[in-house]
Write a protein that holds these residues in place. Structure first.
Motif, PDB file in Angstrom:
ATOM      1  N   ASP A  25      -9.912 112.506 -73.759  1.00  0.00           N
ATOM      2  CA  ASP A  25      -9.858 111.447 -72.751  1.00  0.00           C
ATOM      3  C   ASP A  25     -11.256 110.952 -72.395  1.00  0.00           C
ATOM      4  N   ARG A  26     -12.208 111.872 -72.315  1.00  0.00           N
ATOM      5  CA  ARG A  26     -13.585 111.482 -72.002  1.00  0.00           C
ATOM      6  C   ARG A  26     -14.161 110.619 -73.128  1.00  0.00           C
ATOM      7  N   THR A  27     -13.895 111.005 -74.355  1.00  0.00           N
ATOM      8  CA  THR A  27     -14.389 110.237 -75.498  1.00  0.00           C
ATOM      9  C   THR A  27     -13.805 108.826 -75.483  1.00  0.00           C
ATOM     10  N   ARG A  28     -12.516 108.731 -75.243  1.00  0.00           N
ATOM     11  CA  ARG A  28     -11.871 107.416 -75.201  1.00  0.00           C
ATOM     12  C   ARG A  28     -12.466 106.555 -74.084  1.00  0.00           C
ATOM     13  N   ALA A  29     -12.727 107.150 -72.922  1.00  0.00           N
ATOM     14  CA  ALA A  29     -13.290 106.395 -71.804  1.00  0.00           C
ATOM     15  C   ALA A  29     -14.698 105.890 -72.135  1.00  0.00           C
ATOM     16  N   MET A  30     -15.482 106.700 -72.821  1.00  0.00           N
ATOM     17  CA  MET A  30     -16.840 106.268 -73.177  1.00  0.00           C
ATOM     18  C   MET A  30     -16.820 105.158 -74.218  1.00  0.00           C
ATOM     19  N   LEU A  31     -15.901 105.236 -75.155  1.00  0.00           N
ATOM     20  CA  LEU A  31     -15.775 104.156 -76.125  1.00  0.00           C
ATOM     21  C   LEU A  31     -15.305 102.869 -75.447  1.00  0.00           C
ATOM     22  N   GLU A  32     -14.480 102.992 -74.427  1.00  0.00           N
ATOM     23  CA  GLU A  32     -14.074 101.810 -73.664  1.00  0.00           C
ATOM     24  C   GLU A  32     -15.263 101.205 -72.929  1.00  0.00           C
ATOM     25  N   MET A  33     -16.173 102.054 -72.413  1.00  0.00           N
ATOM     26  CA  MET A  33     -17.389 101.543 -71.773  1.00  0.00           C
ATOM     27  C   MET A  33     -18.246 100.781 -72.783  1.00  0.00           C
ATOM     28  N   ALA A  34     -18.394 101.349 -73.974  1.00  0.00           N
ATOM     29  CA  ALA A  34     -19.177 100.671 -75.009  1.00  0.00           C
ATOM     30  C   ALA A  34     -18.529  99.347 -75.393  1.00  0.00           C
ATOM     31  N   GLU A  35     -17.199  99.334 -75.485  1.00  0.00           N
ATOM     32  CA  GLU A  35     -16.485  98.101 -75.803  1.00  0.00           C
ATOM     33  C   GLU A  35     -16.679  97.063 -74.709  1.00  0.00           C
ATOM     34  N   GLN A  36     -16.655  97.521 -73.461  1.00  0.00           N
ATOM     35  CA  GLN A  36     -16.891  96.612 -72.333  1.00  0.00           C
ATOM     36  C   GLN A  36     -18.284  96.002 -72.414  1.00  0.00           C
ATOM     37  N   ALA A  37     -19.277  96.834 -72.714  1.00  0.00           N
ATOM     38  CA  ALA A  37     -20.649  96.331 -72.823  1.00  0.00           C
ATOM     39  C   ALA A  37     -20.768  95.302 -73.938  1.00  0.00           C
ATOM     40  N   VAL A  81     -16.741 113.180 -82.515  1.00  0.00           N
ATOM     41  CA  VAL A  81     -17.849 112.576 -83.255  1.00  0.00           C
ATOM     42  C   VAL A  81     -17.310 111.578 -84.272  1.00  0.00           C
ATOM     43  N   ASP A  82     -16.201 111.919 -84.925  1.00  0.00           N
ATOM     44  CA  ASP A  82     -15.588 110.996 -85.882  1.00  0.00           C
ATOM     45  C   ASP A  82     -15.190 109.679 -85.210  1.00  0.00           C
ATOM     46  N   ALA A  83     -14.681 109.760 -83.979  1.00  0.00           N
ATOM     47  CA  ALA A  83     -14.287 108.541 -83.259  1.00  0.00           C
ATOM     48  C   ALA A  83     -15.502 107.664 -82.972  1.00  0.00           C
ATOM     49  N   TYR A  84     -16.619 108.292 -82.620  1.00  0.00           N
ATOM     50  CA  TYR A  84     -17.836 107.514 -82.391  1.00  0.00           C
ATOM     51  C   TYR A  84     -18.331 106.864 -83.681  1.00  0.00           C
ATOM     52  N   ILE A  85     -18.248 107.595 -84.769  1.00  0.00           N
ATOM     53  CA  ILE A  85     -18.677 107.046 -86.055  1.00  0.00           C
ATOM     54  C   ILE A  85     -17.830 105.831 -86.417  1.00  0.00           C
TER      55      ILE A  85
END
Length: 279
Positions: A25-37, A81-85
């Protein structure tokens, strides 16, 4: 020579997880922040680097290494890490992850590291384990204790410049950041959970003073992302945020307001100008 681009310090405000099943859940939330940016800045700015804070995936909420190993630690690389990649490959960017509590089968269940990973479109660029744990609260090992002659300050050669990283308390030691600069780092990311009262407000504004000093003494950009979690989310601490980006002359290019909360701060990085200044 890399073209000028923008970096984002993405300050989080999550409850500290108690089990590794919450990390996704934390990983998904951080990717959403990056998407927002990207949605906000992307049309007008070349946003290429995202930096997240220490303990964004997990914090040492248990008192012993064995408890942390049982409930929270993960191996690196991992699915997160795979999700970030995947995100970086899709968007042509780089992410300095928040830290993981890492266990390594080589060292067994009694050794944990506080670890951040730099990932890009082609995969993992570097893995950094915190060299100076904040004793006694952090029960992690230092990689230097296990390998005193190892090179524990990796610098990644990327198309957006040479990128290094150190974690929170590491920055209180000039020698650690100097080693990154001597290894070629041009942009040095600070992945941090720097708590009150050592924030950005005088007379205890260590956060601001140290970030600016390390930038100017090493002629390097500093992208410093701090925890923004409130005390109810992260007892017993309250994190003052104030995430910031500093240029090679120690000038603050962007900074979040002091105080907890989720924030994204963005500023330009000009590697060609930095290299000119170094010459």
């Amino acid at each position: 020579m890399p073209d000028p681009y923008y970096a984002a310090a993405c300050q989080t405000d999550f409850p500290a997880p108690s089990g590794r099943d919450e990390i996704k859940d934390r990983t998904r939330a951080m990717l959403e922040m990056a998407e927002q940016a990207l949605s906000s800045y992307g049309p007008n700015h070349d946003l290429r680097l995202f930096v997240f804070p220490e303990f964004a995936h997990a914090a040492p909420v248990y008192q012993t290494v064995r408890e942390l190993h049982a409930h929270l630690s993960v191996e690196v690389p991992n699915e997160h890490v795979d999700a970030y990649i995947d995100f970086c490959a899709t968007n042509g960017c780089w992410i300095q992850t928040g830290t993981f509590l890492e266990h390594d089968p080589e060292y067994g269940p009694d050794v944990l590291f506080n670890t951040t990973v730099l990932v890009g479109p082609d995969g993992i660029e570097s893995i950094y384990r915190k060299v100076n744990p904040w004793i006694p609260w952090e029960v992690h090992a230092s990689p230097h204790d296990l390998d005193p002659n190892g090179d524990h300050f990796p610098v990644a050669e990327t198309e957006i410049g040479r990128i290094g990283v150190a974690i929170c308390y590491d920055w209180l030691f000039p020698e650690a950041i100097r080693q990154l600069a001597m290894n070629g780092a041009e942009v040095i990311n600070r992945v941090s959970a720097y708590m009150d009262p050592w924030g950005s407000k005088p007379p205890m504004d260590w956060w601001t003073l140290v970030n600016r000093t390390r930038a100017l003494e090493n002629t390097a950009y500093v992208v410093a992302c701090n925890q923004g979690a409130t005390r109810k989310n992260f007892p017993p601490f309250s994190w003052p945020g104030s995430s910031m980006i500093v240029d090679y002359d120690g000038r603050i290019l962007a900074q979040a307001d002091a105080g907890p909360g989720e924030r994204i701060v963005v500023a330009p990085i000009a590697i060609d100008v930095l290299r000119h200044e170094r010459r």
